[in-house]
Design a protein around this motif. Structure first.
Motif, PDB file in Angstrom:
ATOM      1  N   ARG A   1      33.851  36.835  38.035  1.00 54.32           N
ATOM      2  CA  ARG A   1      34.795  36.332  37.024  1.00 54.32           C
ATOM      3  C   ARG A   1      35.380  37.479  36.208  1.00 54.32           C
ATOM      4  O   ARG A   1      36.565  37.458  35.863  1.00 54.32           O
ATOM      5  CB  ARG A   1      34.092  35.332  36.102  1.00 54.32           C
ATOM      6  CG  ARG A   1      33.809  33.980  36.743  1.00 54.32           C
ATOM      7  CD  ARG A   1      33.493  32.924  35.683  1.00 54.32           C
ATOM      8  NE  ARG A   1      32.345  33.321  34.873  1.00 54.32           N
ATOM      9  CZ  ARG A   1      31.099  32.985  35.123  1.00 54.32           C
ATOM     10  NH1 ARG A   1      30.812  32.258  36.208  1.00 54.32           N
ATOM     11  NH2 ARG A   1      30.115  33.366  34.324  1.00 54.32           N
ATOM     12  N   LEU A   2      34.531  38.460  35.891  1.00 51.81           N
ATOM     13  CA  LEU A   2      35.001  39.610  35.114  1.00 51.81           C
ATOM     14  C   LEU A   2      36.037  40.402  35.895  1.00 51.81           C
ATOM     15  O   LEU A   2      37.080  40.785  35.329  1.00 51.81           O
ATOM     16  CB  LEU A   2      33.817  40.509  34.747  1.00 51.81           C
ATOM     17  CG  LEU A   2      34.138  41.720  33.859  1.00 51.81           C
ATOM     18  CD1 LEU A   2      34.713  41.272  32.533  1.00 51.81           C
ATOM     19  CD2 LEU A   2      32.889  42.566  33.645  1.00 51.81           C
TER      20      LEU A   2
ATOM     21  N   ARG B   1      40.049  40.891  34.868  1.00 51.37           N
ATOM     22  CA  ARG B   1      40.715  42.182  34.761  1.00 51.37           C
ATOM     23  C   ARG B   1      41.932  42.263  35.670  1.00 51.37           C
ATOM     24  O   ARG B   1      42.978  42.803  35.287  1.00 51.37           O
ATOM     25  CB  ARG B   1      39.729  43.302  35.096  1.00 51.37           C
ATOM     26  CG  ARG B   1      38.640  43.511  34.046  1.00 51.37           C
ATOM     27  CD  ARG B   1      37.636  44.545  34.501  1.00 51.37           C
ATOM     28  NE  ARG B   1      36.626  44.794  33.478  1.00 51.37           N
ATOM     29  CZ  ARG B   1      35.558  45.565  33.657  1.00 51.37           C
ATOM     30  NH1 ARG B   1      35.361  46.162  34.833  1.00 51.37           N
ATOM     31  NH2 ARG B   1      34.684  45.734  32.677  1.00 51.37           N
ATOM     32  N   MET B   2      41.809  41.706  36.877  1.00 49.46           N
ATOM     33  CA  MET B   2      42.926  41.714  37.811  1.00 49.46           C
ATOM     34  C   MET B   2      44.093  40.883  37.292  1.00 49.46           C
ATOM     35  O   MET B   2      45.262  41.284  37.399  1.00 49.46           O
ATOM     36  CB  MET B   2      42.466  41.186  39.174  1.00 49.46           C
ATOM     37  CG  MET B   2      43.552  41.177  40.239  1.00 49.46           C
ATOM     38  SD  MET B   2      44.183  42.837  40.584  1.00 49.46           S
ATOM     39  CE  MET B   2      42.718  43.570  41.340  1.00 49.46           C
TER      40      MET B   2
ATOM     41  N   ALA C   1      49.430  40.618  35.145  1.00 50.88           N
ATOM     42  CA  ALA C   1      50.337  40.036  34.154  1.00 50.88           C
ATOM     43  C   ALA C   1      51.105  41.124  33.426  1.00 50.88           C
ATOM     44  O   ALA C   1      52.307  40.984  33.152  1.00 50.88           O
ATOM     45  CB  ALA C   1      49.552  39.178  33.170  1.00 50.88           C
ATOM     46  N   ARG C   2      50.428  42.215  33.103  1.00 47.30           N
ATOM     47  CA  ARG C   2      51.105  43.321  32.418  1.00 47.30           C
ATOM     48  C   ARG C   2      52.236  43.881  33.269  1.00 47.30           C
ATOM     49  O   ARG C   2      53.349  44.107  32.778  1.00 47.30           O
ATOM     50  CB  ARG C   2      50.096  44.432  32.106  1.00 47.30           C
ATOM     51  CG  ARG C   2      49.101  44.095  30.999  1.00 47.30           C
ATOM     52  CD  ARG C   2      48.068  45.197  30.870  1.00 47.30           C
ATOM     53  NE  ARG C   2      47.132  44.949  29.777  1.00 47.30           N
ATOM     54  CZ  ARG C   2      46.054  45.692  29.524  1.00 47.30           C
ATOM     55  NH1 ARG C   2      45.775  46.735  30.307  1.00 47.30           N
ATOM     56  NH2 ARG C   2      45.261  45.411  28.509  1.00 47.30           N
ATOM     57  N   VAL C   3      51.943  44.102  34.560  1.00 49.48           N
ATOM     58  CA  VAL C   3      52.961  44.648  35.459  1.00 49.48           C
ATOM     59  C   VAL C   3      54.116  43.668  35.632  1.00 49.48           C
ATOM     60  O   VAL C   3      55.295  44.058  35.606  1.00 49.48           O
ATOM     61  CB  VAL C   3      52.330  44.994  36.821  1.00 49.48           C
ATOM     62  CG1 VAL C   3      53.408  45.413  37.821  1.00 49.48           C
ATOM     63  CG2 VAL C   3      51.289  46.099  36.669  1.00 49.48           C
ATOM     64  N   LEU C   4      53.807  42.386  35.780  1.00 51.03           N
ATOM     65  CA  LEU C   4      54.849  41.384  35.986  1.00 51.03           C
ATOM     66  C   LEU C   4      55.758  41.264  34.766  1.00 51.03           C
ATOM     67  O   LEU C   4      56.984  41.107  34.913  1.00 51.03           O
ATOM     68  CB  LEU C   4      54.220  40.022  36.310  1.00 51.03           C
ATOM     69  CG  LEU C   4      53.586  39.891  37.699  1.00 51.03           C
ATOM     70  CD1 LEU C   4      52.928  38.526  37.860  1.00 51.03           C
ATOM     71  CD2 LEU C   4      54.623  40.117  38.791  1.00 51.03           C
TER      72      LEU C   4
END
Length: 265
Positions: A14-15, A19-20, A25-28
């Protein structure tokens, strides 16, 4: 070797998934912003002369890489930021130690530090130019002025709130104030020093850019103020993007230092 239980494996899974998702989301978000910006500029929704576009900024950067002029501006701003940051770190630690060693002095200087920390640093830049001239020294001092007073106050507060029981133990064992400083106060305050550094690196960059606005002939701050005067918006936005990248890289370097320290502890 200890085997990882099923619950631990699920937690680690889950961790990793969390993180993935965060990284993706940041890149998108960044990609979506750049695509919308480019589309709006090309279709006329926004004025491309005023707002430029990612492709124009990239082309501008490429042209300045080819003629090597951009390296001069980046190098000067980076050099002035690093020097001011190192000086802020050194002087803030030394002054905070001095205030910790002399409580009466700290009580005398506290209101002055509060006032100087609250003073808008952009107001000091013209005064520094008159005193020191339009030189790189002025820009470095301008970078220091933004961060140093708050840094001193934060470090002194950290020194003063160190576990008093440990300090009493030093004195009980016939230790001196010097022993308390080097055996308890400074080692206990390393996390606070690193945290302070993470804040100061950004503040020093801000101060350096303010100084370059007024007293430079090179550097990203100079490039911003010059391009705004001649309406070269590609240069202006490219300089802002480069400052953002520089701030992220410098912050990441301090983050690496913090991780290395945490591994040793």
């Amino acid at each position: 070797m200890n085997k990882i239980s099923h619950e631990q494996e699920r937690f680690l899974s889950r961790l990793r998934r969390h993180r993935m998702i965060v990284r993706t989301a940041r890149v998108l978000i960044l990609v979506l912003f750049l695509v919308l910006w480019e589309v709006c500029a090309n279709t006329g929704i926004i004025d491309s002369f005023i707002f430029s576009s990612p492709s124009r900024i990239a082309l501008c950067f490429y042209e300045m890489v080819v003629d090597r002029s951009i390296f001069l501006h980046i190098g000067i701003t980076l050099y002035e930021t690093i020097v001011s940051f190192l000086l802020v770190t050194l002087f803030s630690i030394l002054i905070a130690v001095l205030l910790w060693c002399n409580r009466k002095l700290s009580e005398i200087l506290e209101p002055y530090l509060v006032v100087l920390n609250s003073l808008p640093k952009s107001a000091l830049a013209p005064l520094l130019i008159v005193w020191l001239g339009a030189t790189p020294t002025t820009i470095i001092v301008a970078g220091m002025s933004v961060a140093i007073f708050g840094s001193i106050m934060n470090l002194y507060t950290s020194f003063a709130t160190v576990d008093q029981e440990k300090i009493k133990l030093i004195y009980t064992l016939h230790g001196t104030r010097r022993h308390a400083l080097f055996k308890v106060v400074l080692p206990s305050s390393v996390p606070a020093v690193i945290s302070n550094m993470k804040v100061n690196i950004g503040l020093c960059l801000v101060g350096v850019v303010i100084g370059e606005f007024l007293a430079a002939r090179n550097g990203l701050g100079y490039l911003i103020i010059y391009s705004s005067q001649v309406f070269k918006m590609n240069w202006l936005l490219m300089s802002i993007v480069l400052l953002c990248i520089m701030a992220m890289v410098l912050y990441a370097v301090i983050g690496v230092v913090e991780k290395l320290y945490n591994r040793k502890v």
